[in-house]
Design a protein around this motif. Structure first.
Motif, short mmCIF file in Angstrom:
data_model
loop_
_atom_site.label_atom_id
_atom_site.label_comp_id
_atom_site.label_asym_id
_atom_site.label_seq_id
_atom_site.Cartn_x
_atom_site.Cartn_y
_atom_site.Cartn_z
N ASN A 128 0.86 -1.18 0.00
CA ASN A 128 0.00 0.00 0.00
C ASN A 128 0.90 1.24 0.00
N PRO A 143 -8.19 -1.87 6.91
CA PRO A 143 -9.20 -1.65 5.86
C PRO A 143 -9.27 -0.17 5.42
N VAL A 144 -9.02 0.73 6.35
CA VAL A 144 -9.06 2.16 6.01
C VAL A 144 -7.89 2.51 5.11
N GLN A 146 -6.51 0.56 2.98
CA GLN A 146 -6.83 0.03 1.66
C GLN A 146 -7.80 0.96 0.91
N LYS A 147 -8.83 1.43 1.62
CA LYS A 147 -9.79 2.35 1.01
C LYS A 147 -9.12 3.67 0.64
N LEU A 150 -7.11 3.21 -2.57
CA LEU A 150 -7.96 3.13 -3.76
C LEU A 150 -8.66 4.46 -4.06
N SER A 151 -8.96 5.22 -3.01
CA SER A 151 -9.59 6.52 -3.25
C SER A 151 -8.63 7.47 -3.94
N GLN A 194 -10.49 14.23 2.56
CA GLN A 194 -9.91 13.01 3.12
C GLN A 194 -9.58 13.17 4.59
#
Length: 206
Positions: A128, A143-144, A146-147, A150-151, A194
Motif C-alpha cells: 500500500n 481496511p481504512v 486500503q480504502k 484506492l480513493s 480526506q
C-alpha cells in the motif's frame, strides 16, 4: 515548502506561457534562438511559440529539481523520475512537432501512472503505497488504509479525465490557467475532504 517545490515546474510553465502570450514576437525569437535545432523544420509560428517556450522551461525546471535533490544528497522519489520521463517525452514531442497536443496529454498520463502504481502495488505486490508514505504521520486500521489507497487511485484517474476534457474543449490559455489553479484547488479540496473522513478512524500512536 515541499508543496511549492513540487509545483515549481508548473508555476514556471504558467509564468513563461503568460509572458509568451503577452510578448509573442519575443517568445518566437527565443524559440528560434534556443530551440530551433530541436524543432522539425527549424521554425515555429508566433502562435506556437508561447507553449513551446513554456514546455522547454518546464522540462529544464524538472531537471533542476532532481539536480537540486541529488546535490543535497536527498532521495529522489520514483514519481519525480517518472514525471521527468513523461514531460521529456511529451514535452519534447510538443517542441519537435510544434504541436501542443502532446504536452496537453502529459498531466493525464502522469495522473494515470500514479493511479496505476497505487492499484498495481496493492493488488499485485501487496503493498500500500499511500500507507508507506503516510504511516509515520497516521495510524489507521488496515481496511481504512486500503480504502484510502484506492480513493487516491480513483482521484488520479478522475483528474486525468478532467485534464483531457479541459485541454480539448477549451482554449490553450484556459487549460494553462486550470493546470495551475484548477488542479491545485481540486487537490487541496480532496486532501481536506480526506482529512475530515479520516479523523473518525485515526488511532492514537502507542
Amino acid at each position: 515548502m515541499k508543496f511549492l517545490f513540487d509545483l515549481f515546474p508548473v508555476i514556471l510553465f504558467f509564468a513563461m506561457f503568460k509572458w509568451g502570450e503577452g510578448h509573442p514576437e519575443a517568445a518566437q525569437g527565443l524559440v528560434q534562438q534556443y530551440l530551433s535545432g530541436l524543432v522539425s523544420g527549424g521554425a515555429a509560428t508566433v502562435s506556437q511559440a508561447p507553449i513551446m517556450l513554456a514546455t522547454a522551461v518546464a522540462i529544464v525546471a524538472t531537471i533542476a529539481q532532481i539536480g537540486y535533490l541529488l546535490m543535497r544528497g536527498k532521495k529522489v522519489d520514483v514519481m519525480l523520475w517518472v514525471s521527468l520521463a513523461i514531460i521529456t517525452l511529451f514535452g519534447g514531442a510538443t517542441i519537435y512537432f510544434h504541436n501542443e497536443t502532446f504536452i496537453k496529454w502529459k498531466p493525464t498520463v502522469l495522473y494515470w501512472c500514479f493511479g496505476a502504481a497505487l492499484v498495481i502495488s496493492q493488488f499485485a505486490l501487496n503493498k500500500n503505497l499511500i500507507r508507506l508514505m503516510m504511516q509515520k504521520q497516521l495510524v489507521l486500521p488496515d481496511p481504512v488504509w486500503q480504502k484510502l489507497n484506492l480513493s487516491w487511485a480513483a482521484f488520479f484517474g478522475a483528474m486525468g479525465l478532467v485534464n483531457l476534457y479541459i485541454a480539448f474543449n477549451f482554449s490553450t490559455a484556459f487549460w494553462v490557467n486550470f493546470k495551475l489553479f484548477g488542479f491545485t484547488g481540486l487537490m487541496l479540496a480532496f486532501v481536506i475532504a480526506q482529512s475530515l473522513l479520516l479523523s473518525r478512524h485515526v488511532k492514537d500512536p502507542q
